[in-house]
Design an enzyme around this catalytic site. Sequence first.
Site, PDB file in Angstrom:
ATOM      1  N   CYS A 260      40.447  44.502  39.784  1.00 39.03           N
ATOM      2  CA  CYS A 260      41.595  44.321  38.888  1.00 39.03           C
ATOM      3  C   CYS A 260      41.519  45.311  37.738  1.00 39.03           C
ATOM      4  O   CYS A 260      42.527  45.672  37.146  1.00 39.03           O
ATOM      5  CB  CYS A 260      41.732  42.894  38.406  1.00 39.03           C
ATOM      6  SG  CYS A 260      40.221  42.009  38.218  1.00 39.03           S
TER       7      CYS A 260
ATOM      8  N   GLU B  76      42.883  34.801  35.004  1.00 35.37           N
ATOM      9  CA  GLU B  76      42.624  36.222  34.833  1.00 35.37           C
ATOM     10  C   GLU B  76      43.332  36.910  35.991  1.00 35.37           C
ATOM     11  O   GLU B  76      43.038  36.637  37.156  1.00 35.37           O
ATOM     12  CB  GLU B  76      41.123  36.451  34.897  1.00 35.37           C
ATOM     13  CG  GLU B  76      40.706  37.801  34.387  1.00 35.37           C
ATOM     14  CD  GLU B  76      39.369  38.174  34.964  1.00 35.37           C
ATOM     15  OE1 GLU B  76      38.421  37.394  34.823  1.00 35.37           O
ATOM     16  OE2 GLU B  76      39.308  39.229  35.590  1.00 35.37           O
TER      17      GLU B  76
END
Length: 1015
Positions: A807, A773
């Site tokens: 993020c 990820e």
Amino acid sequence: MNTASHIPTTPFTPPPQTARLPFPYRAEALALAEARQRLGTGTGEGMDWRRVVAAATPWVEAVRAHPAPFWAMESLLKEYPISSAEGLALMRLAEALLRVPDVETAIALTADQLGRGEFDSGDGSKGLLAGLSASAIALSKKFLPDAESGSGLLGRLGARTVVAATVRALQLLGRQFVLGRSITEAMGEADAQRQAQPGLRYSYDMLGEGARTDADAMRYLRSYQNAIEVIAASPSGGKGPEASDGISIKLSALFPRYEDAQRERVFAELLPRVWTLVERAAPAHLNLTIDAEEVDRLELSLELLDTLAGRIAAVYPLWRGFGLAVQAYQTRALAVVDEVAAIARKHKLRFMLRLVKGAYWDGEAKRAQEQGLPAYPVFTRKPHTDVAYLACVQALLGHRELIYTQFATHNAGTIAAIQLMAQGLGAEPGRHFEMQRLHGMAEGIYREVMKDGHTACRVYAPVGEHRDLLAYLVRRLLENGANSSFVHQLADPQVDPAELLASPLLLAHAGEHAEGLPMPVDLYGAGRRNSTGADLTCLAQRAPLDAAVRGTVVPTVAMATPEQCAAAMAMLQAGFAGWSERPLAERAATIRRVGDLLDARLPEFCGLLVKEAHKTLGDCVAEVREAVDFCRYYADLAEQRLAEQVLPGPTGESNVLRLHGRGVFVCISPWNFPLAIFAGQVVAALVAGNTVAAKPAEQTPAVAQRMVALLHEAGVPADALQLLHGLGETVGAALVADARTAGVCFTGSTQVARLINRTLALKDGPIVPLIAETGGLNAMVVDSTALPEQVVDAVVQSAFRSAGQRCSALRLLCVHEGIADGVIEMLKGAMSELHVGDPAELRCDVGPVIDDEAFAGIGAQVQRLKAEARLLGETPVVSSFPRLIAPVAFELGAISELKQEIFGPVLHVVRWGGDVEAVVREVNALGYGLTFGIQTRIDSRAERLARLARIGNVYVNRNMIGAVVGVQPFGGEGLSGTGPKAGGPHYLYRFCAEQTVTINTAAAGGNAALLAGGS
Ligand SMILES: Cc1cc2nc3c(=O)[nH]c(=O)nc-3n(C[C@H](O)[C@H](O)[C@H](O)COP(=O)(O)OP(=O)(O)OC[C@H]3O[C@@H](n4cnc5c(N)ncnc54)[C@H](O)[C@@H]3O)c2cc1C
């Protein structure tokens, strides 16, 4: 007109903070019992409700026989209830249409919303459109001056289109609830209404709430100041606070940070503004009332009242017009009433107090659920609110020497009950109390009530332009449309008066809290408990967190040597058989225990997160909760999805599918969520039957160490989980390269993910799966139907919270050119209001970046942008706390100019026009696909754009951070990661190997099952 430059410098200093009220999250039954006791109706028999019904029934019948003159809202809602698709469409149009600057978008919005319901039979002759058009156009001739159609959207649309009719109808809706566009116009209208009902008084509300910028707040302040001066000078002033017209103010309009967390500033900046209003209202003996807003401001509002009262007692001791509104739906309403009385007594003042039921019920319920609070701070059953209201009536009439009560209700039963109670206690209308209603509501009921000749009634009268009306209008639509509301049922002839006036005292017997509204802890159903949150505005909840932060010393964690890494891998490989062979239920139970232990240790982990990862307290609570949710969610998911499955097949054969762990999983997590991501990876791998080598980020090993200790404490054996702290280049690289590694789960930068991928690819032996990820260039697209306030809230939270070190954080705001200037202006203003500083302080919005390297890197990027792009705004920083980067926004010429993710509080803004789908295609072309925000009121557009986006998490009309486990599974595509999404239903499979077992059951001597079934 005097201006706000009048604000005095005499400071208001906040008193030491103490809780004045009981704990807000008590059992509802307890609060109800207190209300009953206060009312003297332990069994519900104490109050003779038959007399209430006898008094109110004639009012109801008269209103139904002779309704008040046509008003747009009632008519529309009668035909299209708010619970229907049409009603909802109407509400959404009312909220958005009139602010849309461009005709094309206005048409798209109208078509989208009207297309949602059965508004039209197709030939245009029936249904809402016809009715709406006909009645709107006819009535607008009567109510709206012609000038309005000449300019603005309507003028440009022309008078014949459906959109024009809709605009007309919505203008009418606005007119129903706004007395005038300016105070002078409103007072003229009030005088006209007084011709028919001379007993009416008014409390003007200068529309506007929730200012996001200081400029807006000052604009609202000036309009309040002006209004008070105009009222004071008019013939309707000067008769004392009871008989004169007055003013109602919202503190959220006067200061953009009216929040408990900004207490110091509230006292230093908001109170002097309020004082300028007091200075105008007090000498004129007007009633100035502070409206009641959300629950998390309640304690603060009482502190403000006390402080202001202290100064009023010193400067205007004879003024009897200062007041506030109190909401009976609060489970602490009675305590609030008593506290207000105590403050009045202390300062030898008489207050005016408006008792309402409360207008933010749905929002309060949602907040309690989202924050995982122990209970609801408001009653959850309507009769409970009604009973609490009556108990407050009783209490207030008892305090009538200290408090003049303004009973604000549209409910005929409540009005009759108040009158009876007042009679019983000898309280006099106009001297001890008055009634209040909102302009545009309950006119019929009060027409009947006031026929007695002595009821004193004040009308709450919003004043302002349409753009400031929207939030208020939506609350009125909800109130008019809600099935439970009195005005809604009054308009429905199917509801029998006996039902309409049923005793809340009897209805309140049924159950503790509302069926269909689970307690926050039960939000996810019987299976999985919601994680426990904390209300940081509640001292009792915050104190343990503050204490933990103060008491935390971050321990040093030793780095693992190469030998230790090798030994750990050997141990984990040896431990694999034992752990993976444990029954699934046992592994799941262990992970659930981890979740429960963590849930109970919220303060301890928050302390560590603040001190080691420099996160704000709010972020820390959210992070611990996410980790708890991961544990509970994956434990449940494992039992549901990883259990052995029997597969169909031919007779004489059994087929099963089994999933089991792969071996040693290497989990590498980042510093920005050192607990949640760390724990999420580890427990997913463990519950699937793997053993785990966990490598935390170099910057945050102490949080990881504490979490690993907790995992071991909960029953995860040492040979199933080892913590290996060290540098990515050494420890991380060694673990990935180790021949025993059966899988890698990584969260971090795209570059490192590529490196890991290559290392794995170069290895001989089995092909090792990688779950990665990674980062994002996350965009938000805003069209011209969006609400600027909502956009700015979402942008500030998404781009700057956690100092932009998520993020999911917003990097690129794409805003429609038609509203860009206004949005950018508001954004700049909102950015100036942020506090950048020490994350341990509650007031901190933006803390430091993680380390010196990040600080230098982001700083250099900001300098580059200052040279290359247009600086839009930058938050001033006064704190000297280390490594602070000021939130900053730059304008770019085109989306393609954005080249790389800057992992800090840096926002890029571009304007767009034309085809919105082209914007999304450009965003797709950036190659990342993590999070995406859409702000539009055109539902079909939101749906289309979401489908077009090659992006993992799409958020419409909200912020784009804070994905909740099992609710918004998190993870992207393209350069943003491999999937599967963390916290989603497909995550665990990637940690598993699969096996089918097929047994020929006929092999042992014939198919007995088949033969037994035959004849
Ligand atoms: C003059 C005036 C000023 C006002 N000022 C304010 C203010 O400052 N702040 C503010 O918040 N409101 C304010 N209001 C709005 C007011 O709260 C609503 O108009 C009021 O709640 C409607 O009450 P009612 O007695 O007319 O209607 P009713 O229909 O008898 O009561 C409706 C109320 O019941 C409550 N309710 C609905 N469902 C539930 C449930 N499931 N569980 C528990 N309770 C429920 C809600 O509070 C709802 O508003 C004001 C109203 C008036 C008339």
